[in-house]
Scaffold this motif. Structure first.
Motif, short mmCIF file in Angstrom:
data_model
loop_
_atom_site.label_atom_id
_atom_site.label_comp_id
_atom_site.label_asym_id
_atom_site.label_seq_id
_atom_site.Cartn_x
_atom_site.Cartn_y
_atom_site.Cartn_z
N ALA A 85 0.83 -1.08 0.13
CA ALA A 85 -0.03 0.09 -0.01
C ALA A 85 0.82 1.20 0.13
O ALA A 85 0.56 2.18 -0.71
N PHE A 86 1.80 1.15 0.97
CA PHE A 86 2.83 2.28 0.71
C PHE A 86 3.45 2.55 -0.66
O PHE A 86 3.80 3.59 -1.13
N ARG A 87 4.13 1.34 -1.17
CA ARG A 87 4.57 1.52 -2.48
C ARG A 87 3.73 2.05 -3.46
O ARG A 87 4.02 2.97 -4.20
N GLN A 88 2.40 1.74 -3.61
CA GLN A 88 1.22 2.23 -4.44
C GLN A 88 1.11 3.78 -4.19
O GLN A 88 0.96 4.55 -5.12
N SER A 89 0.99 4.11 -2.76
CA SER A 89 0.77 5.42 -2.39
C SER A 89 2.02 6.42 -3.01
O SER A 89 1.74 7.42 -3.44
N PHE A 90 3.01 5.97 -2.65
CA PHE A 90 4.23 6.76 -3.36
C PHE A 90 4.29 6.89 -4.64
O PHE A 90 4.71 7.90 -5.21
N LEU A 91 3.88 5.92 -5.62
CA LEU A 91 4.00 5.77 -6.72
C LEU A 91 2.80 6.89 -7.45
O LEU A 91 3.01 7.65 -8.25
N SER A 92 1.71 6.85 -6.81
CA SER A 92 0.60 7.67 -7.26
C SER A 92 0.49 9.01 -6.69
O SER A 92 0.15 10.00 -7.39
N TYR A 93 0.85 9.22 -5.58
CA TYR A 93 0.77 10.37 -4.93
C TYR A 93 2.09 11.05 -4.40
O TYR A 93 1.92 12.33 -3.85
N GLY A 94 3.13 10.42 -4.44
CA GLY A 94 4.31 11.00 -3.80
C GLY A 94 4.46 11.08 -2.31
O GLY A 94 5.37 11.60 -1.68
N SER A 95 3.38 10.38 -1.61
CA SER A 95 3.70 10.36 -0.07
C SER A 95 2.63 8.89 0.50
O SER A 95 2.22 8.28 -0.34
N GLY A 96 2.57 8.97 1.81
CA GLY A 96 1.92 7.78 2.12
C GLY A 96 0.57 7.90 2.72
O GLY A 96 -0.05 7.26 3.31
N THR A 97 -0.07 9.31 2.37
CA THR A 97 -1.27 9.68 2.88
C THR A 97 -2.49 8.71 2.23
O THR A 97 -3.45 8.26 2.95
N GLY A 98 -2.28 8.33 1.16
CA GLY A 98 -3.36 7.38 0.56
C GLY A 98 -3.37 6.09 1.10
O GLY A 98 -4.48 5.66 1.51
N ALA A 99 -2.19 5.47 1.42
CA ALA A 99 -2.18 4.35 2.45
C ALA A 99 -2.84 4.55 3.64
O ALA A 99 -3.57 3.49 4.13
N PHE A 100 -2.33 5.49 4.41
CA PHE A 100 -3.03 5.79 5.81
C PHE A 100 -4.65 5.76 5.46
O PHE A 100 -5.45 5.33 6.62
N VAL A 101 -5.28 6.41 4.53
CA VAL A 101 -6.47 6.40 4.54
C VAL A 101 -7.17 5.05 4.56
O VAL A 101 -8.23 5.03 5.06
N ALA A 102 -6.65 4.16 3.59
CA ALA A 102 -7.03 2.77 3.54
C ALA A 102 -7.07 2.02 4.99
O ALA A 102 -7.70 1.59 5.30
N PHE A 103 -5.82 2.34 5.73
CA PHE A 103 -5.65 1.64 6.88
C PHE A 103 -6.82 2.14 7.81
O PHE A 103 -7.12 1.46 8.72
N LEU A 104 -6.93 3.37 7.79
CA LEU A 104 -8.29 4.03 8.62
C LEU A 104 -9.56 3.11 8.38
O LEU A 104 -10.17 2.88 9.37
N ALA A 105 -9.57 2.90 7.12
CA ALA A 105 -10.91 2.27 6.85
C ALA A 105 -11.01 1.02 7.32
O ALA A 105 -11.86 0.32 7.90
N PHE A 106 -9.79 0.16 7.36
CA PHE A 106 -9.60 -1.03 7.72
C PHE A 106 -9.65 -1.39 9.17
O PHE A 106 -10.31 -2.35 9.63
N TYR A 107 -9.36 -0.40 9.88
CA TYR A 107 -9.57 -0.32 11.36
C TYR A 107 -10.87 -0.33 11.74
O TYR A 107 -11.28 -0.80 12.88
#
Length: 459
Positions: A401-423
């Motif tokens: 998720a971090f790999r894709q987030s950095f490729l798509s947005y240049g940061s880990g923000t997108g990954a953290f949004v996905a993690f929040l939904a999972f929790y």
């Protein structure tokens, strides 16, 4: 999977114990506790070294500057694959205890750690291809298997009333191998040493762990390789529900352990040394608090602690999203450390739930005394390997998720949004399955068992 004997006293031949009954309080107080604690101590040591080798590449990538020719995406892919192997090998490692004996398998599994350590020592230099690094990195995954065999072994040594504390201490002592190797890397980087210096420290430690296991640990003779238990555990819905919840706790812990340093270097421009100064703090605190999670679960119920722990993880993740968007390194670091602490607390509480769930099912079936304890040990021992393996796969998902987030947005923000939904989903599952007591389920349990018994809310 594990079914210790019910005979009242142990006899020793070599390093084998023929009879073992930890639920017998007289036996436990006079003989069992000393033996169990000694095995716990050396199990923790071996598992600790195993975790260090498993997460070795989380620090090796910090040594790998531009001269190594790897992109951030390459490094996230490398750590993802190491995590994947560590998750997969947990399944056979669980059953190895019953085949070889807990002491014997600890010796073997500790010795196997020499393979990835020596191989990494040989190839760790600029000019090595990414495919070679990936292949050698995969070998480090065997360190992840030590957790499953260690937990299965220690589960057989301790009575149900002590399992939360014992399993939490065993796992926490192993988990702490993550920050210890990160601290060792910090010292090596600070002294201008190379990655081979770090590996040179760990190779003799592996030998020490194997030798001490040979000298001081025991096998339990009547822990049987019960393939029927494995099948029964795999068919039980609770095994997979707990696997899902363990993805949220341990998957987060191991995934963040691999990724934290890379996020700091790629998103906030920290140097490897600057990243190393803080990356160990979260895993250290998360490891230390894991036994506390088990103790709280023993006292208040694992499901209740797990439920509110997911609330805390969600809040911490929301703060991380805000800090990431505001580019606030200080807030980001503090929130990440808090999240690590909560993963450790949740690791302890979820693992305590496992034997409690199967003990509750035994009582609902009308079993009692040692018969109920045997049923609980049998299925909880078998399920632990599956739950540990699936939970560790969460670490793979986090790094991808971090790999894709950095490729798509240049940061880990997108990954953290996905993690929040999972929790949030984990919170809902915990509530619905283990705390919401539907009337139909309550009536069914009452019909099956007339005397007082545990409810899932108390596991």
């Amino acid at each position: 999977m594990t079914a210790p004997s019910t005979a009242p006293a142990p006899s020793r031949g070599g390093r084998w114990i023929q009879q073992w009954d930890p639920e017998d309080e007289t036996f436990w107080n006079e003989t069992g506790e000393k033996i169990a604690k000694r095995n716990l101590l050396f199990s923790v040591l071996s598992e600790h070294i195993g975790f260090s080798i498993w997460t070795l590449w989380s620090v090796l990538v910090l040594f790998m500057g531009p001269e190594y020719g790897l992109t951030p995406a390459d490094k996230f892919m490398l750590t993802s694959m190491v995590t994947l192997v560590g998750a997969v090998v947990r399944v056979p490692y669980t059953f190895a205890v019953a085949i070889f004996g807990g002491r014997n398998w600890t010796i073997i599994s500790a010795s196997l750690l020499l393979v990835p350590a020596v191989a990494a020592f040989a190839v760790m230099k600029p000019g090595t291809s990414f495919s070679t690094f990936l292949l050698i990195g995969l070998l480090a995954g065997v360190g992840g298997g030590n957790f499953a065999s260690s937990m299965t072994n220690i589960n057989a040594f301790f009575p149900l009333r002590k399992k939360g504390w014992a399993l939490g201490l065993n796992a926490g002592g192993g988990n702490i191998g993550v920050p210890v190797i990160q601290l060792a890397a910090l010292a090596v980087i600070g002294a201008s040493g190379g990655p081979r210096v770090l590996l040179g420290i760990y190779i003799p430690l592996i030998v020490v762990a194997a030798v001490l296991a040979a000298l001081f640990m025991d096998n339990i003779e009547n822990v049987k390789n019960d393939t029927g238990a494995a099948k029964d555990a795999a068919k039980d819905a609770h095994t997979w529900i707990m696997s899902f919840l363990y993805i949220g706790t341990f998957g987060s812990f191991i995934g963040y352990s691999f990724a934290f340093g890379q996020v700091l270097t790629n998103q906030f421009g920290r140097t490897p040394l600057q990243a190393a100064y803080v990356t160990f703090i979260g895993p250290l605190l998360g490891s230390l608090i894991r036994p506390v999670g088990g103790w709280l679960a023993d006292r208040y119920g694992g499901a209740k602690i797990t439920l509110w722990n997911y609330v805390g993880m969600g809040v911490a993740t929301a703060v991380l999203i805000a800090a990431s968007m505001q580019k606030s390194l200080a807030l980001f670091t503090v929130a990440f450390v808090v999240l690590f602490v909560l993963t450790g607390l949740g690791n302890g509480s979820t693992y305590k739930m496992i034997p409690g769930i199967f003990q509750t099912k035994a009582l609902a079936k009308g079993l009692e005394g040692e018969e109920a304890a045997k049923y609980g040990r049998r299925l909880s021992g078998a399920s632990m390997g599956l739950i540990g393996a699936v939970g560790a796969l969460g670490g793979v998902g986090i790094n991808l998720a971090f790999r894709q987030s950095f490729l798509s947005y240049g940061s880990g923000t997108g990954a953290f949004v996905a993690f929040l939904a999972f929790y949030a989903l984990c919170f809902a599952v915990t509530w619905v399955v283990y705390l919401r007591r539907p009337a139909a389920a309550t009536q069914s349990e009452a019909a099956a068992e007339t005397k007082p018994q545990l409810s899932y809310a108390e596991v």
